[in-house]
Motif scaffolding. Structure first.
Motif, mmCIF file in Angstrom:
data_model
loop_
_atom_site.group_PDB
_atom_site.id
_atom_site.type_symbol
_atom_site.label_atom_id
_atom_site.label_comp_id
_atom_site.label_asym_id
_atom_site.label_seq_id
_atom_site.Cartn_x
_atom_site.Cartn_y
_atom_site.Cartn_z
ATOM 1 N N PRO A 146 8.032 -8.460 -9.880
ATOM 2 C CA PRO A 146 7.148 -7.680 -8.991
ATOM 3 C C PRO A 146 7.921 -6.599 -8.246
ATOM 4 O O PRO A 146 9.031 -6.827 -7.766
ATOM 5 C CB PRO A 146 6.604 -8.736 -8.023
ATOM 6 N N GLY A 147 7.331 -5.418 -8.198
ATOM 7 C CA GLY A 147 7.937 -4.321 -7.458
ATOM 8 C C GLY A 147 9.066 -3.603 -8.160
ATOM 9 O O GLY A 147 9.624 -2.657 -7.617
ATOM 10 N N ARG A 148 9.398 -4.025 -9.376
ATOM 11 C CA ARG A 148 10.494 -3.386 -10.112
ATOM 12 C C ARG A 148 9.984 -2.789 -11.414
ATOM 13 O O ARG A 148 9.147 -3.382 -12.094
ATOM 14 C CB ARG A 148 11.599 -4.392 -10.407
ATOM 15 N N VAL A 149 10.500 -1.624 -11.763
ATOM 16 C CA VAL A 149 10.160 -0.988 -13.031
ATOM 17 C C VAL A 149 11.103 -1.533 -14.099
ATOM 18 O O VAL A 149 12.322 -1.588 -13.879
ATOM 19 C CB VAL A 149 10.302 0.544 -12.926
ATOM 20 N N PRO A 150 10.594 -1.985 -15.262
ATOM 21 C CA PRO A 150 11.481 -2.501 -16.320
ATOM 22 C C PRO A 150 12.525 -1.468 -16.723
ATOM 23 O O PRO A 150 12.233 -0.271 -16.792
ATOM 24 C CB PRO A 150 10.509 -2.779 -17.473
ATOM 25 N N GLN A 151 13.736 -1.931 -16.977
ATOM 26 C CA GLN A 151 14.842 -1.044 -17.299
ATOM 27 C C GLN A 151 15.047 -0.943 -18.806
ATOM 28 O O GLN A 151 15.094 -1.960 -19.509
ATOM 29 C CB GLN A 151 16.131 -1.543 -16.638
ATOM 30 N N GLY A 205 6.308 -3.703 -11.920
ATOM 31 C CA GLY A 205 5.720 -4.989 -12.276
ATOM 32 C C GLY A 205 5.399 -5.181 -13.741
ATOM 33 O O GLY A 205 4.893 -6.223 -14.128
ATOM 34 N N GLY A 206 5.710 -4.187 -14.584
ATOM 35 C CA GLY A 206 5.452 -4.410 -16.005
ATOM 36 C C GLY A 206 5.412 -3.136 -16.824
ATOM 37 O O GLY A 206 5.720 -2.047 -16.343
ATOM 38 N N TRP A 207 5.008 -3.282 -18.072
ATOM 39 C CA TRP A 207 4.913 -2.132 -18.961
ATOM 40 C C TRP A 207 3.994 -2.462 -20.126
ATOM 41 O O TRP A 207 3.670 -3.624 -20.368
ATOM 42 C CB TRP A 207 6.289 -1.683 -19.438
ATOM 43 N N THR A 208 3.531 -1.436 -20.806
ATOM 44 C CA THR A 208 2.649 -1.614 -21.958
ATOM 45 C C THR A 208 3.228 -0.876 -23.159
ATOM 46 O O THR A 208 3.977 0.094 -23.014
ATOM 47 C CB THR A 208 1.236 -1.077 -21.684
ATOM 48 N N ASP A 233 17.570 -4.015 -23.722
ATOM 49 C CA ASP A 233 16.634 -3.481 -22.729
ATOM 50 C C ASP A 233 15.391 -4.353 -22.633
ATOM 51 O O ASP A 233 15.183 -5.272 -23.440
ATOM 52 C CB ASP A 233 16.188 -2.070 -23.150
ATOM 53 N N ALA A 234 14.539 -4.018 -21.673
ATOM 54 C CA ALA A 234 13.188 -4.586 -21.662
ATOM 55 C C ALA A 234 12.515 -4.093 -22.941
ATOM 56 O O ALA A 234 12.353 -2.884 -23.147
ATOM 57 C CB ALA A 234 12.427 -4.117 -20.433
#
Length: 199
Positions: A11-16, A86-89, A29-30
């Motif tokens: 939560p609150g973090r952008v995937p790296q 909090g995530g990515w698509t 990576d993510a």
């Protein structure tokens, strides 16, 4: 073949993730990896991978193939990713020809599929559930069964509701033992400007 995948992260973090050359180390990576086999009992597996920055990797796996032959599988396919807090698509579009299949597979044809997600600093996660941490455990897979294309009218519910309050072109069936219920079209909980179906 179209795939839409949604991954959650801290939560609150952008995937790296980093921009990388094709077939680079996206697994650092993510990222998400999709494994597909066009034969239910076959030993040939295709793998496509995309990271949260849009870098791709792909390979083929079969007995007696060298590492170079595995990496040489580079079909034309498209991807789109969006990372956020909090995530990515990820959306993938892979021509059936990439799997040496002419046209859409026939109704009832069965493929195998496995999806793995990599999130640095966390254990790998897979669907279907894999008791090991290895994406290459071929004892664990799901079945992709091809059906008819979705030709249902008003499939996105944007056509509103009929006189009974149900989405136009849809019907609702439920067993009496499940109690009373209703089905309705609603803007609540839907993407901005859209509608959703609610039970």
């Amino acid at each position: 073949l179209y795939l839409g995948l949604a991954m959650t992260s801290a939560p609150g973090r952008v995937p790296q993730a980093q921009s990388r050359e094709r077939d680079g180390k996206t697994f650092m990576d993510a990222s998400v990896e999709v494994f597909l086999s066009t034969e239910p009992e076959g030993e040939l597996w295709y793998r496509v991978c995309v990271n949260a920055a849009g870098a791709i990797a792909d390979s083929i796996s079969a007995p007696k193939l060298t590492a170079e032959q595995r990496r040489a599988w580079d079909p034309e396919w498209a991807q789109a990713v969006e990372a956020r807090e909090g995530g990515w698509t990820a959306e993938l579009s892979i021509p059936y020809a990439a799997f040496e299949v002419e046209g859409r597979p026939a109704r009832g044809q069965v493929w195998r599929v496995k999806i793995g997600r990599i999130a640095p600093s966390f254990p790998n996660s897979m669907w279907p559930h894999n008791p090991t941490n290895s994406f290459h455990n071929q004892a664990v897979h799901a079945y992709l069964i091809f059906g008819d294309p979705n030709l249902l009218a008003n499939r996105d519910f944007e056509g509103g509701a009929d006189d009974a309050g149900q989405p136009a072109g849809w019907s609702c069936h439920y067993k009496p033992t499940h109690g009373d219920g209703k089905i309705e079209v609603s803007r609540e909980g839907a993407p901005q400007g859209g509608k959703c179906i609610r039970y």
